[in-house]
Scaffold this motif. Sequence first.
Motif, PDB file in Angstrom:
ATOM      1  N   ARG A  90     -64.417  44.357 -49.479  1.00 55.05           N
ATOM      2  CA  ARG A  90     -63.167  44.321 -50.248  1.00 55.05           C
ATOM      3  C   ARG A  90     -62.050  43.742 -49.387  1.00 55.05           C
ATOM      4  O   ARG A  90     -61.613  44.359 -48.435  1.00 55.05           O
ATOM      5  N   SER A  94     -65.391  36.071 -48.499  1.00 54.64           N
ATOM      6  CA  SER A  94     -66.847  35.932 -48.437  1.00 54.64           C
ATOM      7  C   SER A  94     -67.190  34.615 -47.765  1.00 54.64           C
ATOM      8  O   SER A  94     -66.329  33.761 -47.561  1.00 54.64           O
ATOM      9  N   GLU A  97     -66.049  31.782 -49.943  1.00 54.18           N
ATOM     10  CA  GLU A  97     -64.623  31.457 -49.867  1.00 54.18           C
ATOM     11  C   GLU A  97     -64.285  30.755 -48.552  1.00 54.18           C
ATOM     12  O   GLU A  97     -63.478  29.818 -48.532  1.00 54.18           O
ATOM     13  N   HIS A 118     -66.041  30.198 -55.883  1.00 51.34           N
ATOM     14  CA  HIS A 118     -66.291  31.233 -56.894  1.00 51.34           C
ATOM     15  C   HIS A 118     -67.696  31.212 -57.481  1.00 51.34           C
ATOM     16  O   HIS A 118     -67.931  31.827 -58.522  1.00 51.34           O
ATOM     17  N   HIS A 119     -68.631  30.527 -56.818  1.00 50.40           N
ATOM     18  CA  HIS A 119     -69.970  30.433 -57.400  1.00 50.40           C
ATOM     19  C   HIS A 119     -70.673  31.785 -57.486  1.00 50.40           C
ATOM     20  O   HIS A 119     -71.562  31.966 -58.303  1.00 50.40           O
ATOM     21  N   ARG A 120     -70.261  32.743 -56.691  1.00 51.64           N
ATOM     22  CA  ARG A 120     -70.882  34.074 -56.757  1.00 51.64           C
ATOM     23  C   ARG A 120     -70.144  35.012 -57.702  1.00 51.64           C
ATOM     24  O   ARG A 120     -70.716  35.982 -58.186  1.00 51.64           O
ATOM     25  N   THR A 121     -68.885  34.720 -57.943  1.00 51.92           N
ATOM     26  CA  THR A 121     -68.042  35.589 -58.786  1.00 51.92           C
ATOM     27  C   THR A 121     -67.230  34.750 -59.770  1.00 51.92           C
ATOM     28  O   THR A 121     -65.996  34.721 -59.689  1.00 51.92           O
ATOM     29  N   GLY A 123     -66.370  35.169 -62.771  1.00 50.34           N
ATOM     30  CA  GLY A 123     -65.467  35.917 -63.632  1.00 50.34           C
ATOM     31  C   GLY A 123     -64.099  36.158 -63.016  1.00 50.34           C
ATOM     32  O   GLY A 123     -63.156  36.520 -63.723  1.00 50.34           O
ATOM     33  N   ARG A 124     -63.969  35.945 -61.716  1.00 51.43           N
ATOM     34  CA  ARG A 124     -62.677  36.131 -61.050  1.00 51.43           C
ATOM     35  C   ARG A 124     -61.693  35.009 -61.361  1.00 51.43           C
ATOM     36  O   ARG A 124     -60.512  35.135 -61.108  1.00 51.43           O
ATOM     37  N   HIS A 137     -72.443  28.463 -60.499  1.00 53.95           N
ATOM     38  CA  HIS A 137     -72.894  29.866 -60.495  1.00 53.95           C
ATOM     39  C   HIS A 137     -74.322  29.966 -61.033  1.00 53.95           C
ATOM     40  O   HIS A 137     -75.191  30.570 -60.408  1.00 53.95           O
ATOM     41  N   ASP A 149     -74.538  35.999 -63.968  1.00 52.56           N
ATOM     42  CA  ASP A 149     -73.698  37.022 -64.584  1.00 52.56           C
ATOM     43  C   ASP A 149     -73.712  36.832 -66.105  1.00 52.56           C
ATOM     44  O   ASP A 149     -73.029  35.963 -66.644  1.00 52.56           O
ATOM     45  N   TYR A 152     -70.388  37.089 -68.005  1.00 54.65           N
ATOM     46  CA  TYR A 152     -69.597  35.863 -67.861  1.00 54.65           C
ATOM     47  C   TYR A 152     -70.123  34.780 -68.796  1.00 54.65           C
ATOM     48  O   TYR A 152     -69.348  34.123 -69.492  1.00 54.65           O
TER      49      TYR A 152
END
Length: 168
Positions: A90, A94, A97, A118-121, A123-124, A137, A149, A152
């Motif tokens: 947190r 990563s 990034e 943002h390929h792992r997240t 939805g952010r 992703h 996801d 997503y």
Amino acid sequence: HVAEIRDAVNRIGIGLLRTLVLASEVFHSGAGDSADALRADAVRASRPAAVVGKGHAAEDVVTTAALLAIIGALLPDIAQLCRDADPHGRGFPSHAEIGAYLLGVWGLPGAIVEAVAHHRTPGRVEHRQFDAVGVVHVAVALAHGAEPDLGYLQAMGVAARLPQWQAD
């Protein structure tokens, strides 16, 4: 038959040539077995990116971003540094990034940098449509045998295409 370099460049296109040269430099073969494994993962991810991206994003953007999505993992000891700095994941960037930041410093297009970051997240990122971030992703997840996801993909209206992408 291609007799001159100019003919070869004209045939494959400057965009693909840029991607090949960049990938060659990033995943230099002298870096050892772990770099070889990362290179194989990167190539595996770039192939489905072209299929998944049809009609959603420019092919050269998504194939380049998928190829470079794990560039942050090549940085020496980055995984351990990230875990040590933030064991709960947190707040500390990563490897995705950090790799995207590096690509931005190198001057790559914003769409590639964003897709890598943002390929792992996916939805952010607030998106109104399925674009390069979502394509990369899905491509990286499929290349690694992971599930994208689904929430997503449903929000983007493309979840029904997942079985087709998995089959390709």
